[in-house]
Design a protein around this motif. Structure first.
Motif, PDB file in Angstrom:
ATOM      1  N   UNK A  80      -2.522   9.734  13.399  1.00 46.37           N
ATOM      2  CA  UNK A  80      -3.284   9.615  12.147  1.00 46.37           C
ATOM      3  C   UNK A  80      -2.459   8.745  11.219  1.00 46.37           C
ATOM      4  N   UNK A  81      -3.135   7.933  10.444  1.00 43.32           N
ATOM      5  CA  UNK A  81      -2.370   7.116   9.520  1.00 43.32           C
ATOM      6  C   UNK A  81      -3.222   6.291   8.595  1.00 43.32           C
ATOM      7  N   UNK A  82      -2.515   5.625   7.700  1.00 41.56           N
ATOM      8  CA  UNK A  82      -3.140   4.747   6.729  1.00 41.56           C
ATOM      9  C   UNK A  82      -3.239   3.352   7.329  1.00 41.56           C
ATOM     10  N   UNK A  83      -4.292   2.644   6.950  1.00 40.48           N
ATOM     11  CA  UNK A  83      -4.416   1.264   7.414  1.00 40.48           C
ATOM     12  C   UNK A  83      -5.056   0.411   6.335  1.00 40.48           C
ATOM     13  N   UNK A  84      -4.719  -0.850   6.369  1.00 40.48           N
ATOM     14  CA  UNK A  84      -5.278  -1.830   5.431  1.00 40.48           C
ATOM     15  C   UNK A  84      -5.111  -1.397   3.977  1.00 40.48           C
ATOM     16  N   UNK A  85      -3.954  -0.856   3.658  1.00 36.69           N
ATOM     17  CA  UNK A  85      -3.699  -0.399   2.291  1.00 36.69           C
ATOM     18  C   UNK A  85      -3.620  -1.587   1.341  1.00 36.69           C
ATOM     19  N   UNK A  86      -4.335  -1.456   0.240  1.00 36.73           N
ATOM     20  CA  UNK A  86      -4.354  -2.462  -0.822  1.00 36.73           C
ATOM     21  C   UNK A  86      -3.614  -1.845  -2.007  1.00 36.73           C
ATOM     22  N   UNK A  87      -2.338  -2.233  -2.159  1.00 30.53           N
ATOM     23  CA  UNK A  87      -1.486  -1.625  -3.183  1.00 30.53           C
ATOM     24  C   UNK A  87      -1.855  -2.089  -4.583  1.00 30.53           C
ATOM     25  N   UNK A  88      -2.411  -3.271  -4.726  1.00 28.47           N
ATOM     26  CA  UNK A  88      -2.810  -3.767  -6.046  1.00 28.47           C
ATOM     27  C   UNK A  88      -3.966  -2.937  -6.585  1.00 28.47           C
ATOM     28  N   UNK A  89      -4.946  -2.674  -5.735  1.00 28.24           N
ATOM     29  CA  UNK A  89      -6.131  -1.926  -6.153  1.00 28.24           C
ATOM     30  C   UNK A  89      -6.041  -0.431  -5.838  1.00 28.24           C
ATOM     31  N   UNK A  90      -4.900   0.007  -5.280  1.00 27.32           N
ATOM     32  CA  UNK A  90      -4.617   1.424  -5.016  1.00 27.32           C
ATOM     33  C   UNK A  90      -5.689   2.072  -4.142  1.00 27.32           C
ATOM     34  N   UNK A  91      -5.954   1.435  -2.996  1.00 27.43           N
ATOM     35  CA  UNK A  91      -6.928   2.000  -2.059  1.00 27.43           C
ATOM     36  C   UNK A  91      -6.420   1.835  -0.636  1.00 27.43           C
ATOM     37  N   UNK A  92      -6.853   2.764   0.216  1.00 25.42           N
ATOM     38  CA  UNK A  92      -6.408   2.760   1.603  1.00 25.42           C
ATOM     39  C   UNK A  92      -7.482   3.362   2.489  1.00 25.42           C
ATOM     40  N   UNK A  93      -7.282   3.234   3.776  1.00 25.52           N
ATOM     41  CA  UNK A  93      -8.196   3.807   4.762  1.00 25.52           C
ATOM     42  C   UNK A  93      -7.394   4.725   5.678  1.00 25.52           C
ATOM     43  N   UNK A  94      -8.006   5.814   6.104  1.00 25.69           N
ATOM     44  CA  UNK A  94      -7.390   6.706   7.086  1.00 25.69           C
ATOM     45  C   UNK A  94      -8.057   6.496   8.435  1.00 25.69           C
ATOM     46  N   UNK A  95      -7.235   6.390   9.469  1.00 27.12           N
ATOM     47  CA  UNK A  95      -7.733   6.313  10.839  1.00 27.12           C
ATOM     48  C   UNK A  95      -7.040   7.379  11.662  1.00 27.12           C
ATOM     49  N   UNK A  96      -7.696   7.833  12.713  1.00 28.11           N
ATOM     50  CA  UNK A  96      -7.137   8.914  13.522  1.00 28.11           C
ATOM     51  C   UNK A  96      -7.751   8.938  14.911  1.00 28.11           C
ATOM     52  N   UNK A  97      -7.017   9.515  15.842  1.00 27.24           N
ATOM     53  CA  UNK A  97      -7.560   9.853  17.161  1.00 27.24           C
ATOM     54  C   UNK A  97      -6.796  11.063  17.690  1.00 27.24           C
ATOM     55  N   UNK A  98      -7.462  11.788  18.576  1.00 30.83           N
ATOM     56  CA  UNK A  98      -6.918  13.035  19.094  1.00 30.83           C
ATOM     57  C   UNK A  98      -7.143  13.113  20.591  1.00 30.83           C
ATOM     58  N   UNK A  99      -6.159  13.638  21.313  1.00 34.32           N
ATOM     59  CA  UNK A  99      -6.294  13.852  22.759  1.00 34.32           C
ATOM     60  C   UNK A  99      -7.495  14.766  23.021  1.00 34.32           C
ATOM     61  N   UNK A 100      -8.114  14.577  24.155  1.00 31.14           N
ATOM     62  CA  UNK A 100      -9.326  15.335  24.476  1.00 31.14           C
ATOM     63  C   UNK A 100      -9.101  16.847  24.428  1.00 31.14           C
ATOM     64  N   UNK A 101      -7.982  17.308  24.998  1.00 38.69           N
ATOM     65  CA  UNK A 101      -7.752  18.753  25.058  1.00 38.69           C
ATOM     66  C   UNK A 101      -7.446  19.365  23.688  1.00 38.69           C
ATOM     67  N   UNK A 102      -7.204  18.541  22.693  1.00 36.26           N
ATOM     68  CA  UNK A 102      -6.903  19.026  21.344  1.00 36.26           C
ATOM     69  C   UNK A 102      -8.142  19.071  20.443  1.00 36.26           C
ATOM     70  N   UNK A 103      -9.268  18.638  20.965  1.00 32.00           N
ATOM     71  CA  UNK A 103     -10.506  18.612  20.189  1.00 32.00           C
ATOM     72  C   UNK A 103     -10.965  20.016  19.829  1.00 32.00           C
ATOM     73  N   UNK A 104     -11.664  20.132  18.707  1.00 32.10           N
ATOM     74  CA  UNK A 104     -12.313  21.382  18.332  1.00 32.10           C
ATOM     75  C   UNK A 104     -11.410  22.454  17.743  1.00 32.10           C
ATOM     76  N   UNK A 105     -10.189  22.095  17.350  1.00 32.71           N
ATOM     77  CA  UNK A 105      -9.251  23.074  16.792  1.00 32.71           C
ATOM     78  C   UNK A 105      -9.051  22.889  15.284  1.00 32.71           C
ATOM     79  N   UNK A 106      -9.774  21.944  14.690  1.00 32.22           N
ATOM     80  CA  UNK A 106      -9.607  21.680  13.259  1.00 32.22           C
ATOM     81  C   UNK A 106      -8.372  20.882  12.920  1.00 32.22           C
ATOM     82  N   UNK A 107      -7.755  20.281  13.908  1.00 32.66           N
ATOM     83  CA  UNK A 107      -6.491  19.563  13.705  1.00 32.66           C
ATOM     84  C   UNK A 107      -6.669  18.361  12.785  1.00 32.66           C
ATOM     85  N   UNK A 108      -7.622  17.492  13.114  1.00 37.77           N
ATOM     86  CA  UNK A 108      -7.785  16.268  12.324  1.00 37.77           C
ATOM     87  C   UNK A 108      -8.246  16.600  10.909  1.00 37.77           C
TER      88      UNK A 108
END
Length: 179
Positions: A80-108
């Protein structure tokens, strides 16, 4: 911040080169599951590809995007992490992925919630957004559950193995949080 404790089961650790093997092994093991929604999977065929990705995001720069490994009960679960952060305008995007066996546990969901607070409080962001491929209903539940506002669709915003897909854009503004 190098480590972030999300809760008693989940911790985040800033990614580094020593983690390339475990990240690649997880991608390789879950290739069919992950490639449905993650275009990078098709371009990740060897550990060197993962190392190159990690090197590209771990520049020694105060303004580089932070990417964390997710550990669930001390087992690697995803990224999980930030991507395409725009520090001048103080905005960012969060992206994430999870292993199949970890799905459905509320982790993300728990990790996103923690990183939203981090972005608004520590990084002084004003806006955090999440883009979700249309029809990726599991991933779309996360911004919806956390009170993000649906803004619209980025048409053909991402190239997947079967062609371009639309991305649904969700955002949350600092003043919309309870803190």
């Amino acid at each position: 911040m190098e480590h972030i404790r999300v809760n008693h089961k989940i911790r985040l650790e800033l990614i580094n080169l020593s983690m390339a093997d475990i990240v690649f092994q997880t991608i390789d093991h879950d290739r069919e599951f992950l490639k449905k929604w993650l275009p990078f999977v098709n371009y990740t065929s060897k550990v060197a590809d993962t190392k190159a990705f990690i090197e590209s995001i771990t520049r020694k720069d105060d303004k580089s995007d932070l990417v964390y490994t997710i550990w669930y009960n001390e087992e690697f679960a995803g990224l999980i992490g930030f991507k395409d952060t725009d520090w001048v305008n103080r905005k960012t995007e969060l992206g994430y992925w999870l292993a199949e066996k970890m799905q459905g546990k509320g982790i993300v969901t728990a990790c996103v919630e923690k990183l939203i607070r981090f972005a608004f409080q520590k990084q002084k962001m004003n806006r955090v957004q999440i883009k979700v491929a249309e029809k990726n209903l599991q991933s779309e539940k996360i911004p919806m559950k956390l009170g993000f506002v649906y803004e619209g669709t980025e048409r053909q915003g991402e190239h997947h193995s079967k062609g371009y897909v639309n991305l649904r854009i969700y955002s949350k503004l600092k003043h919309e949080t309870s803190e």
